[in-house]
Design a protein around this motif. Structure first.
Motif, PDB file in Angstrom:
ATOM      1  N   GLN A  10      65.692  78.150  -3.807  1.00 41.46           N
ATOM      2  CA  GLN A  10      64.792  79.096  -4.455  1.00 41.46           C
ATOM      3  C   GLN A  10      65.573  80.004  -5.398  1.00 41.46           C
ATOM      4  OE1 GLN A  10      62.936  81.128  -1.165  1.00 41.46           O
ATOM      5  NE2 GLN A  10      61.683  79.369  -0.586  1.00 41.46           N
ATOM      6  N   LYS A  33      69.035  80.034  -3.245  1.00 42.69           N
ATOM      7  CA  LYS A  33      68.968  80.424  -1.840  1.00 42.69           C
ATOM      8  C   LYS A  33      68.039  79.508  -1.055  1.00 42.69           C
ATOM      9  CE  LYS A  33      69.802  85.311  -2.889  1.00 42.69           C
ATOM     10  NZ  LYS A  33      69.223  86.681  -2.868  1.00 42.69           N
ATOM     11  N   SER A  54      65.232  79.025   1.943  1.00 40.16           N
ATOM     12  CA  SER A  54      64.119  79.874   2.368  1.00 40.16           C
ATOM     13  C   SER A  54      64.453  80.630   3.653  1.00 40.16           C
ATOM     14  CB  SER A  54      62.857  79.033   2.567  1.00 40.16           C
ATOM     15  OG  SER A  54      63.073  78.046   3.560  1.00 40.16           O
ATOM     16  N   LYS A  55      65.365  80.054   4.456  1.00 42.86           N
ATOM     17  CA  LYS A  55      65.823  80.742   5.662  1.00 42.86           C
ATOM     18  C   LYS A  55      67.266  80.347   5.942  1.00 42.86           C
ATOM     19  CE  LYS A  55      64.210  77.169   8.866  1.00 42.86           C
ATOM     20  NZ  LYS A  55      63.436  76.884  10.100  1.00 42.86           N
ATOM     21  N   GLU A  56      67.978  81.243   6.617  1.00 39.82           N
ATOM     22  CA  GLU A  56      69.359  80.964   6.971  1.00 39.82           C
ATOM     23  C   GLU A  56      69.449  79.780   7.912  1.00 39.82           C
ATOM     24  OE1 GLU A  56      72.364  84.798   6.805  1.00 39.82           O
ATOM     25  OE2 GLU A  56      71.484  84.215   8.711  1.00 39.82           O
ATOM     26  N   MET A  57      70.519  79.002   7.755  1.00 35.73           N
ATOM     27  CA  MET A  57      70.772  77.870   8.643  1.00 35.73           C
ATOM     28  C   MET A  57      72.201  77.954   9.160  1.00 35.73           C
ATOM     29  SD  MET A  57      69.201  74.559   6.652  1.00 35.73           S
ATOM     30  CE  MET A  57      67.515  74.484   6.044  1.00 35.73           C
ATOM     31  N   GLU A  75      72.923  72.828  11.078  1.00 32.16           N
ATOM     32  CA  GLU A  75      71.546  72.631  10.602  1.00 32.16           C
ATOM     33  C   GLU A  75      71.525  72.265   9.129  1.00 32.16           C
ATOM     34  OE1 GLU A  75      68.895  75.698  13.343  1.00 32.16           O
ATOM     35  OE2 GLU A  75      70.050  76.494  11.650  1.00 32.16           O
ATOM     36  N   THR A 128      76.916  80.820   9.091  1.00 32.15           N
ATOM     37  CA  THR A 128      75.546  80.558   8.645  1.00 32.15           C
ATOM     38  C   THR A 128      75.518  80.357   7.134  1.00 32.15           C
ATOM     39  OG1 THR A 128      75.083  82.931   8.457  1.00 32.15           O
ATOM     40  CG2 THR A 128      74.492  81.847  10.536  1.00 32.15           C
ATOM     41  N   LYS A 151      73.141  80.576   3.581  1.00 34.13           N
ATOM     42  CA  LYS A 151      71.951  81.080   2.893  1.00 34.13           C
ATOM     43  C   LYS A 151      71.999  80.765   1.398  1.00 34.13           C
ATOM     44  CE  LYS A 151      68.160  83.651   2.434  1.00 34.13           C
ATOM     45  NZ  LYS A 151      66.854  83.282   2.981  1.00 34.13           N
TER      46      LYS A 151
END
Length: 373
Positions: free
Chosen positions: A124, A250, A252-255, A259, A282, A284
């Protein structure tokens, strides 16, 4: 009645969004084998021009191969038909199959390879990772009778004018009176030969990238009712659209790293990859570069990427990236195969819009030389 596009016309469509001027210096893009001066009934999009890919083209009665990776990277000193490269060229010539390479110009182009990779990763708010080219802005000002202003606005907007940020079809309109005398031999839309005519007109203004200037002006003239169109083009000092190598955006959510690696394998449909773990646990912010990404480790760090997704990372560069804290997912050079599907879709749409029956297909062969065991 079927109508096949010429090779020159097909390549003009390709170069309208991936012009040669976008290519990196020294990149051997363009026509490499054969001629474009012929009707083309079938085009095949390929990542690599290997012997088995050419055999596929011969079997499929292909007239033109558009490849991402150039067949000829360096000048040939000889064509030895006992070698694979020599046999490839021999088969292409014997079967009158032309080869055109769209390499770094297709990487850099808006909606090109790196955009397709970023979209596949579902990034994004993505932007260019390493700018190489700025598409200057131009303002179009055209005078139109009030009755036809909407069709002209729609035409130039559909052709790409008036894009400002996340808005499209942006224009400004002012009203006035146009005057003219149709001279002998004219066939005016409004007015009588030899008599002064006054018309309520509007002045429509809109901006566009310089690369779209010809397309927008052609669309404007086609939609305009006048025999002779009054318009002006102004170069602007505003910053234009930046184009370049790679994208950064970016998730949409941290992984977690695990993951994210699973995500990469899934979206690119690959069995295995190499991971250089950095300092963060993590992910992002993601940078992605199709092909060899060794030169883009430090641009990724400068722009705050948590991870770089690319291919062909060298051993010592991996050490440097790791020491600086950057995670790298080396998914392989072959993830660029996404260009087969996306370029086929684009070229098929462009040809259909122009009422050509030329068929566009993807090479169905996987050309990744690496096997995970």
């Amino acid at each position: 009645m079927s109508k096949a596009a010429s090779g020159q016309y097909i390549i003009s469509l390709l170069e309208s969004f991936a012009p040669k001027k976008l290519a990196m210096e020294g990149d051997p893009i363009g026509l490499q084998v054969g001629t474009l001066n012929k009707p083309v009934k079938k085009v095949m999009i390929a990542l690599d021009v290997l012997e088995r890919v050419v055999d596929e083209a011969v079997e499929g009665n292909v007239d033109l191969i558009i490849a991402h990776h150039p067949l000829i990277y360096r000048p040939l000193k000889r064509i030895d038909t006992s070698t694979s490269k020599g046999r490839v060229i021999e088969k292409l010539v014997k079967h009158d199959i032309a080869v055109y390479a769209a390499h770094t110009n297709l990487d850099v182009a808006a909606s090109g390879v790196n955009d397709w990779l970023a979209d596949q990763l579902q990034l994004q708010d993505s932007e260019v990772l390493s700018p190489t080219y700025e598409d200057k802005l131009v303002k179009l000002s055209v005078f139109v009778p009030r009755t036809h202003q909407e069709q002209v606005k729609q035409a130039i907007g559909n052709a790409g004018a008036g894009h400002v940020g996340n808005y499209s079809h942006c224009t400004f309109t002012s009203e006035g009176t146009g005057t003219f005398i149709p001279l002998e031999g004219t066939t005016p839309f409004i007015g009588t030969e030899g008599q002064l005519e006054k018309v309520e007109e509007v002045r429509i203004e809109s901006i566009m990238p310089q690369s779209l200037q010809q397309t927008v002006v052609a669309a404007m003239k086609k939609a305009h009712p006048y025999e002779e169109v009054a318009y002006d083009l102004y170069p602007l000092l505003n910053n234009g659209n930046e184009l370049g190598i790679g994208k950064i955006g970016k998730l949409s959510k941290e992984m977690s790293i695990e993951e994210f690696v699973t995500h990469v394998k899934k979206v690119f449909d690959i069995e295995g990859l190499r991971v250089i773990k950095g300092k963060k646990t993590t992910i992002k912010k993601v940078a992605v570069v199709g092909g060899d990404g060794n030169k883009y480790i430090f641009p990724s760090l400068r722009k705050g990427a948590d991870v770089l997704v690319t291919g062909d990372i060298y051993y010592h560069n991996a050490h440097d990236a790791q020491e600086d804290g950057l995670t790298i997912v080396d998914a392989g050079h072959h993830i660029e195969q996404i260009m087969k599907r996306e370029l086929k879709k684009r070229m098929a749409h462009e040809l259909k819009t122009k009422n050509y029956d030329t068929l566009v297909v993807e090479s169905q062969l996987a050309t990744d030389p690496f096997t995970y065991m």
